[in-house]
Each structure stands twice: as C-alpha cells, then as structure tokens.
Enzyme design. Structure first.
Site, mmCIF file in Angstrom:
data_model
loop_
_atom_site.group_PDB
_atom_site.id
_atom_site.type_symbol
_atom_site.label_atom_id
_atom_site.label_comp_id
_atom_site.label_asym_id
_atom_site.label_seq_id
_atom_site.Cartn_x
_atom_site.Cartn_y
_atom_site.Cartn_z
ATOM 1 N N ARG A 246 0.851 -1.185 0.000
ATOM 2 C CA ARG A 246 0.000 0.000 0.000
ATOM 3 C C ARG A 246 0.890 1.240 0.000
ATOM 4 O O ARG A 246 1.983 1.232 0.580
ATOM 5 C CB ARG A 246 -0.921 0.004 1.221
ATOM 6 N N LYS A 275 -3.435 -5.578 10.438
ATOM 7 C CA LYS A 275 -3.618 -5.613 11.893
ATOM 8 C C LYS A 275 -5.095 -5.542 12.270
ATOM 9 O O LYS A 275 -5.543 -6.177 13.220
ATOM 10 C CB LYS A 275 -2.865 -4.440 12.518
ATOM 11 N N HIS A 344 -1.524 3.493 -5.731
ATOM 12 C CA HIS A 344 -2.212 2.270 -5.291
ATOM 13 C C HIS A 344 -2.360 1.281 -6.436
ATOM 14 O O HIS A 344 -2.512 0.071 -6.212
ATOM 15 C CB HIS A 344 -3.587 2.630 -4.719
ATOM 16 N N ARG A 347 -0.484 -2.175 -6.945
ATOM 17 C CA ARG A 347 -0.972 -3.414 -6.334
ATOM 18 C C ARG A 347 -1.865 -4.197 -7.298
ATOM 19 O O ARG A 347 -1.739 -5.412 -7.431
ATOM 20 C CB ARG A 347 -1.741 -3.081 -5.052
ATOM 21 N N HIS A 371 -2.781 -9.054 2.475
ATOM 22 C CA HIS A 371 -4.173 -9.368 2.747
ATOM 23 C C HIS A 371 -4.248 -10.451 3.821
ATOM 24 O O HIS A 371 -3.267 -11.158 4.077
ATOM 25 C CB HIS A 371 -4.888 -9.855 1.486
ATOM 26 N N TYR A 381 -1.702 -17.130 8.590
ATOM 27 C CA TYR A 381 -0.347 -17.573 8.298
ATOM 28 C C TYR A 381 0.647 -16.735 9.088
ATOM 29 O O TYR A 381 0.495 -15.514 9.204
ATOM 30 C CB TYR A 381 -0.032 -17.403 6.804
#
Length: 418
Positions: A246, A275, A344, A347, A371, A381
């Site tokens: 980002r 987060k 952006h 991405r 993500h 993960y």
C-alpha cells in the site's frame, strides 16, 4: 539593561513547526507561544505575583490570533498593576462557568486528539489535526462547543466542499467525533452533525486507476526510469511495482526495517491494515517482504542519499518526515499518466499479472499483498509461511518486469512453478 526581545510576526507563528519536545517563541513582556510536539500552539503569559513566578494560559493559536493574545496580556498586566492575580480571576470565572476558552471547540478537539491519536498511525494523526487547523479552527475554534448548531458546522463544510468534496466528508466525520467526545465529557448536549445527513453531495465511488496490460506496463516502467524529478520519488516509483505494498506502507518505510544482507523488509504489523482484519496478529509481529535483487539495488543506491534519515523516502522539505502521500501520484501525473495509473494501482498491476499471466499461487500473492490469508485450520499464516516460495515468486516477478522494460519477449501464459 534587559535584552530586547523582537516581537513575533504572524508568518513566524504560522510557519512554526513541531519538534521532539516543547519549545517557546517569545513575543516580549512575558508573552510567548508554546509549540508542542503534537502541533499545538499555546499562548502563555509569564509574570510574578507575591514573589512567585506564575504562568497563565491565554488560549490557542490560531483561534486566538497574535493581536488578541497581546490584548489578553495587557489585560492581565492591568490587573497586576492593581495588585490582582490574573490567574485567580481566571480560575474564579472558570468556576462560575464564564470561561468560554476552556470549552471552546478547539480546546475540546485538541483534547480529543491527544487522548485518541496514540492508537492511530502517525499519518492519520497528522492529517486529522492538520485538517482541523486548516479548515475548522479558523471559523469555529474559539466558540464554545455547546453553543454550536448544525448551521454553524454546515457553513464550514460548504466552504470545504468548494475545494474538495472528499475532504468535506472526512472533516464532517471528525467534527462528529469531537462533538460526541464533548457530549460524553459534559460540554455539549448533542452532536449536531447528525442533522446534516444528506446535505453534502455523496462521494463519487471510484477505483484506483491501474495499468495491467503487459505492453502498457513496459512503457510505464521505462517512463519511471526516465523520470526527471527528485531521485527519492523516482526510487519510490521503481520500488513500488517490485513490492506492491500500500502507498502508505511504502512511503513510511524506515531503514531500521530492512536487512539488505538477508534481502528482507520486515514491516511492523501496527502500521498495516492487516492488523485490523486478523485477530490472530499480535503487537510486535511483522509482515515480511522478500526483496528481489532489483529491489536491493534500488535501496542501496538510495541509502547513499537518505541513509542518515529515519525514513527511506523522506520528505523533500525535511528528513524528519516521510514523503508526502501525494508525491507518487503527482509524479505519475507529470509523466502523463493522470487517470491511468496511481500509487495504489501498482498493487492491482501485480495482482493481475501474477495471477493471470504468471499464474502464481493465489494464496502466495494475497499474502504478499498484505491481505488476510489463513491456513487450512483457519489460522492466520505466520510471517515466515511459505517463505522460500515467496522469495522465488518475488524474484520471478522482478525478472519478468525487467524483461518487459527492456523489450524482451515474454510468453504471456507460460506457467511459472512456484
């Protein structure tokens, strides 16, 4: 003979920047401006009464401009001339509910900001107070928050709307939060922004512009290499497609997060959107970005210029702040990509080509995009999950982009085994 203090000027006050700790700008005759690390500018008056040194608050700038602060100083000096302590008078007025400054919109807003901003990102905290200072405090900052009504707030928002509708909506939300804080602390009866629903035009729903066709990507990469603006912005644009983070995560990168020897960038999870989305992530965890040899080369060339700064991409005006959030978009516009590509958009570029052209595993791509990705047991993960595969993917991706840039023939649908 006492040293004469040059009086302050409005530009000097307006341009005063926060530092790591409080500092004073002296105006003379006891009046000074206290500049705080959180961008507060507070008028103070130093005086002696009863053989004791005292300091009296006279309000905040810009709600209280320079001339008004001087007038308040003179009023205080007049009381002292009659052997009256001005702080005592102020306390009496406050006890009687007559001190409007204590309940002004600006005082309450800054109190709210100080209380809640520690849980925000540095960028968000900066822009919240910056928008209040720029658009709101000059109009209604000095007024008692309990006296403000919906038309007062709408007048402020209408003025912002003529400049930028998106900012008007954001400021309306912040003003509502301040009012709700004031209601909870007993300084206002209700939030008047609730009465403004539907009075601002709706935001336009738009996606971030992105180039995803390989041939067009090749032209974009060559244009970035030929960029004639600042070297820092050029390096940021060169690195953006290689790490596809980002924009805020990229421009706020700190040198302490990099291990160039290990070819890793470890981003604290606290400043990533991840987060907020995954409960399993804990404070102190990091998002690991394997770095390709091309990314390492860019960072090494940049370190000679910005290595003394905390930030990899510092502001052109100050090494103590990260690059502006508009720097990359402005550069892309200068290169002729307005409406076609954004910061952006790198991405989307990576997500599309890695999936549809290089046919990499979707879970690896999503993990690298930052993500929320979970394992078969529904757990997030960890930072080292599939690290060897992700290292290989990032190098394959960088080599693919380099091939596009130099005009090499790239087989668009050949599967890459990751």
């Amino acid at each position: 003979m006492p040293k004469r203090i040059p009086p302050l000027s409005d530009p000097q006050i307006r341009n005063a920047k926060p530092k790591n700790k409080d500092y004073k700008l002296m105006d003379g005759y006891g009046l000074f401006l206290l500049v705080t690390p959180s961008s507060g500018k507070l008028w103070r008056f130093d005086y002696r009464f009863g053989n004791k040194r005292k300091t009296m608050a006279l309000g905040t700038y810009p709600a209280i401009p320079l001339e008004e602060a001087r007038k308040r100083r003179e009023d205080a000096k007049a009381l002292l001339a009659h052997n009256i302590d001005p702080s005592g008078i102020k306390k009496a007025k406050k006890a009687a509910g007559e001190d409007a400054d204590a309940n002004s919109f600006e005082v309450v807003a800054r109190e709210w900001h100080v209380k809640f901003s520690p849980s925000w990102s540095d960028s968000h905290a900066f822009w919240v107070i910056r928008r209040l200072e720029q658009y709101v405090f000059p109009d209604i900052g000095a007024r008692p928050i309990g006296d403000l009504k919906a038309p007062d707030v709408l007048k402020v928002l209408r003025r912002i709307e003529t400049l930028t509708l998106e900012t008007a909506h954001r400021v309306k939300f912040v003003i509502g939060q301040v009012f709700r804080y004031a209601v909870g602390s007993g300084r206002a009866d209700r939030d008047p922004t609730a009465d403004l629903k539907g009075l601002l035009p709706p935001r336009s729903q738009k996606h971030h512009a992105a180039i995803t066709e390989p041939k067009e990507v090749a032209g974009l990469l060559r244009a970035i290499d030929g960029f004639t603006g600042t070297f820092t912005v050029k390096c940021a644009m060169q690195l953006a497609p290689l790490v596809f983070l980002r924009p805020g995560e990229l421009r706020q990168a700190e040198w302490s997060e990099f291990d160039l020897g290990a070819a890793e960038w470890n981003i604290p999870i606290e400043r990533m959107k991840l987060k907020k989305r995954v409960k399993e992530y804990r404070a102190g965890q990091k998002h690991l970005v394997p770095l390709s040899s091309q990314a390492i080369a860019i960072l090494q060339s940049l370190k000679a210029l910005t290595g003394q700064s905390k930030y990899v991409f510092p502001s052109a005006r100050s090494f103590t702040r990260p690059m502006s959030n508009m720097a990359i978009n402005a550069a892309l516009e200068r290169m002729g990509y307005k409406g076609e590509m954004t910061a952006h958009g790198f991405r989307a570029l990576a997500r599309t080509i890695l999936d549809e052209v290089l046919q990499c595993r979707v879970d690896l791509v999503e993990h690298q995009l930052g993500h929320a990705v979970k394992d078969p047991n529904g757990r997030a993960y960890n930072r080292t999950a599939h690290l060897s595969e992700r290292r290989k993917m990032m190098q394959v991706w960088a080599d693919y982009l380099e091939g596009l840039k130099v005009g090499a023939k790239v087989l668009p649908l050949k599967r890459v085994e990751i």
